[in-house]
Design a protein around this motif. Structure first.
Motif, short mmCIF file in Angstrom:
data_model
loop_
_atom_site.label_atom_id
_atom_site.label_comp_id
_atom_site.label_asym_id
_atom_site.label_seq_id
_atom_site.Cartn_x
_atom_site.Cartn_y
_atom_site.Cartn_z
N PRO A 1 4.57 2.23 12.75
CA PRO A 1 3.14 2.30 12.45
C PRO A 1 2.57 3.68 12.80
O PRO A 1 2.96 4.30 13.78
CB PRO A 1 2.53 1.21 13.32
N GLU A 2 1.66 4.15 11.97
CA GLU A 2 1.00 5.44 12.17
C GLU A 2 -0.49 5.28 11.91
O GLU A 2 -0.94 4.28 11.35
CB GLU A 2 1.56 6.49 11.19
N ARG B 1 0.84 -1.19 0.00
CA ARG B 1 0.00 0.00 0.00
C ARG B 1 0.88 1.25 0.00
O ARG B 1 1.88 1.30 0.71
CB ARG B 1 -0.93 0.02 1.20
N SER B 2 0.50 2.20 -0.81
CA SER B 2 1.15 3.51 -0.82
C SER B 2 0.09 4.57 -0.57
O SER B 2 -1.10 4.35 -0.86
CB SER B 2 1.85 3.77 -2.16
N TYR B 3 0.52 5.71 -0.03
CA TYR B 3 -0.44 6.75 0.35
C TYR B 3 0.04 8.09 -0.18
O TYR B 3 1.20 8.45 -0.03
CB TYR B 3 -0.57 6.82 1.87
N LEU B 4 -0.87 8.83 -0.79
CA LEU B 4 -0.59 10.20 -1.19
C LEU B 4 -1.25 11.14 -0.20
O LEU B 4 -2.44 11.00 0.10
CB LEU B 4 -1.09 10.47 -2.61
N LEU B 5 -0.48 12.10 0.33
CA LEU B 5 -0.96 13.01 1.37
C LEU B 5 -1.09 14.42 0.81
O LEU B 5 -0.13 14.99 0.31
CB LEU B 5 0.02 13.02 2.54
N ASN B 6 -2.29 14.99 0.91
CA ASN B 6 -2.53 16.38 0.55
C ASN B 6 -2.95 17.23 1.74
O ASN B 6 -2.89 18.45 1.68
CB ASN B 6 -3.64 16.47 -0.51
N VAL C 1 -4.67 2.85 9.11
CA VAL C 1 -3.45 2.34 9.73
C VAL C 1 -2.34 2.33 8.68
O VAL C 1 -2.48 1.71 7.62
CB VAL C 1 -3.66 0.93 10.29
N ILE C 2 -1.26 3.05 8.97
CA ILE C 2 -0.10 3.11 8.08
C ILE C 2 0.96 2.19 8.66
O ILE C 2 1.46 2.43 9.76
CB ILE C 2 0.45 4.55 7.97
N LYS C 3 1.29 1.14 7.93
CA LYS C 3 2.25 0.17 8.45
C LYS C 3 3.68 0.66 8.27
O LYS C 3 3.97 1.49 7.41
CB LYS C 3 2.08 -1.17 7.74
N ARG C 4 4.56 0.16 9.10
CA ARG C 4 5.98 0.46 8.98
C ARG C 4 6.46 0.06 7.59
O ARG C 4 6.16 -1.02 7.09
CB ARG C 4 6.77 -0.31 10.05
N LYS D 1 7.87 18.59 8.47
CA LYS D 1 8.35 19.59 9.41
C LYS D 1 8.44 19.09 10.85
O LYS D 1 9.43 19.32 11.54
CB LYS D 1 7.43 20.82 9.38
N GLU D 2 7.39 18.44 11.34
CA GLU D 2 7.31 18.13 12.76
C GLU D 2 8.08 16.87 13.14
O GLU D 2 8.72 16.83 14.20
CB GLU D 2 5.84 18.00 13.18
N ARG D 3 8.02 15.85 12.32
CA ARG D 3 8.70 14.58 12.65
C ARG D 3 9.45 14.04 11.43
O ARG D 3 9.25 12.90 11.02
CB ARG D 3 7.67 13.56 13.14
#
Length: 451
Positions: free
Chosen positions: A340-341, A51-56, A347-350, A66-68
């Motif tokens: 994991p996030e 799985r891949s994720y695009l973040l907008n 759920v975003i896996k490592r 920026k934060e992490r």
């Protein structure tokens, strides 16, 4: 009659099969994406294998960049096609190695260095004006030449006409056209034993080209090391970086490490600037009223080389900013989750690949007013703007961002003062595609006449 919209890659159908998606991806990563990504806060690409994720969503983008940032390093997979050329450069490293490199590099671009490099940028712009042909011209080749000239003058105090500089320039131009922005292995993280869908002999020829370029850069670096030892080195960026030391360890770059850094300075600084300038000139041809305004404003340059003239070019600066919004030179970035996030109840896996796309964020319908329109007035004081990251953001923001803005504004103003750029009747608009940077599929052709 409404003004035409700037060219934009066509979006694919919302749902396609995996094999069809891979074929579209190989042809062009941007047009392989569905139109809904210009409105969605987050998108998930799932197959039976990964799985891949695009973040907008702005707060998720800020979290990653920026934060992490240490929790979301650059994906090692993205370096597969670039490692032979860029080695262990700051563009590819993570963690403590990257932090050490930035501690050495960043001071070279701080404080008065922009003012110190301004004469070299000015000289390169004058040379570009003198060199530009008239008639029907492919403008990307011209901006590539001009941006390379800026890099060599500011980095090594030699013009592009220098024999070694010419060889490096032509080597880089050939190399970048063979490299996708993000290869299938980076965006679609198949196991490493799976084929990379490259033509026969591609890897061998790429490595050979990279070796030849690095040999030329090493020659220039070795010469500069000798000049520093003899006290005869010019005060340029190469000298500055070679003589800087990590404040924590007291160590600087070895000659081999310097070759890595020069390679990325040239690739990043040259490629991104050439891309942005070419699209900016095309937009001036598409919107001649803005071209007229810049040509008028550029009369301020008649006083000669003076860093203070930048404050007299606000229209040019806003046009260049708007160009970077519509055509960010690096349209996508890939990060990797180290643990994991949970993002938007997913759920975003490592190990998951997280894609941040300035191209989609800058044209997002929920973040910008009339996002597909060319509107430099949106940069006027007090106007609402959406997230803007043409040079990335956070600790990994491009160290040469300020340098690139000065270079782009000066070159654009000087060229518009000297020439008129017009569309060629009957020629189709350029189609943006992602190579190492955002380029036009068949170049950008314009008619150029002297003012």
């Amino acid at each position: 009659m409404n003004a035409p919209l700037p060219p934009k890659p066509p979006a694919r159908a919302d749902r396609v099969g995996l094999l069809q998606y891979l074929r579209l991806f190989r042809r062009d990563i941007l047009s392989a994406q569905p139109a809904r990504l210009y409105h969605a806060w987050m998108a998930e690409f799932r197959t039976p294998f990964f799985r891949s994720y695009l973040l907008n969503q702005p707060d998720l983008v800020d979290l990653v960049l920026k934060e992490r940032p240490d929790d979301f390093p650059k994906s090692d997979r993205i370096s597969e096609g670039l490692r032979p050329l860029l080695g262990n450069s700051v563009f590819l490293t993570n963690g403590e190695t990257w932090k050490r490199q930035r501690r050495i590099i960043d001071p070279a671009f701080e404080g008065g260095r922009l003012r110190a490099t301004f004469p070299a940028i000015w000289a390169a712009a004058e040379a570009a004006v003198a060199r530009l042909p008239q008639g029907e011209v492919e403008i990307e080749a011209q901006t590539s030449h001009a941006a390379a000239d800026v890099i060599f003058r500011t980095l090594f105090s030699v013009p592009i006409e220098d024999q070694t500089a010419q060889s490096v320039f032509h080597g880089f131009r050939a190399y970048q056209r063979t490299q996708p922005l993000v290869n299938l292995a980076a965006f679609l993280p198949f196991p490493r034993f799976m084929p990379r869908f490259m033509p026969r002999g591609f890897a061998k020829s790429t490595k050979r080209a990279a070796r030849d370029i690095r040999t030329l850069i090493a020659r220039m670096t070795e010469k500069r090391v000798a000049e520093i030892a003899a006290g005869q080195a010019p005060d340029d960026l190469a000298t500055k970086i070679l003589t800087m030391h990590d404040p924590q360890t007291g160590q600087g770059f070895s000659p081999d490490e310097m070759v890595d850094q020069v390679a990325i300075f040239f690739l990043a600084g040259h490629e991104t600037s050439a891309s942005a300038l070419a699209w900016a000139i095309y937009l001036l041809a598409l919107y001649p009223e803005w071209q007229t305004r810049i040509a008028h404003e550029a009369r301020a340059l008649e006083g000669g080389c003076d860093f203070a003239v930048l404050s007299q070019l606000p229209v040019t600066r806003d046009v260049f900013r708007e160009t970077l919004r519509l055509y960010p030179p690096v349209p996508m970035m890939v990060r990797e989750a180290t643990r994991p996030e949970r993002f938007r109840d997913r759920v975003i896996k490592r190990g998951a690949q997280l894609v941040i796309s300035p191209f989609h964020i800058h044209r997002h319908t929920r973040l910008w007013d009339n996002p597909d329109e060319f509107d430099p007035t949106r940069w006027e004081k007090g106007r609402r703007r959406g997230p803007y990251l043409p040079f990335s953001a956070g600790p990994r923001i491009c160290t040469g961002a300020g340098f690139a803005m000065v270079e782009g504004v000066v070159l654009l103003a000087m060229l518009a003062r000297a020439y008129r750029f017009d569309l060629i009747e009957g020629r189709a608009p350029p189609r943006p595609v992602a190579h190492l940077t955002l380029r036009a599929a068949n170049g950008i052709w314009l008619n150029i006449t002297q003012r």
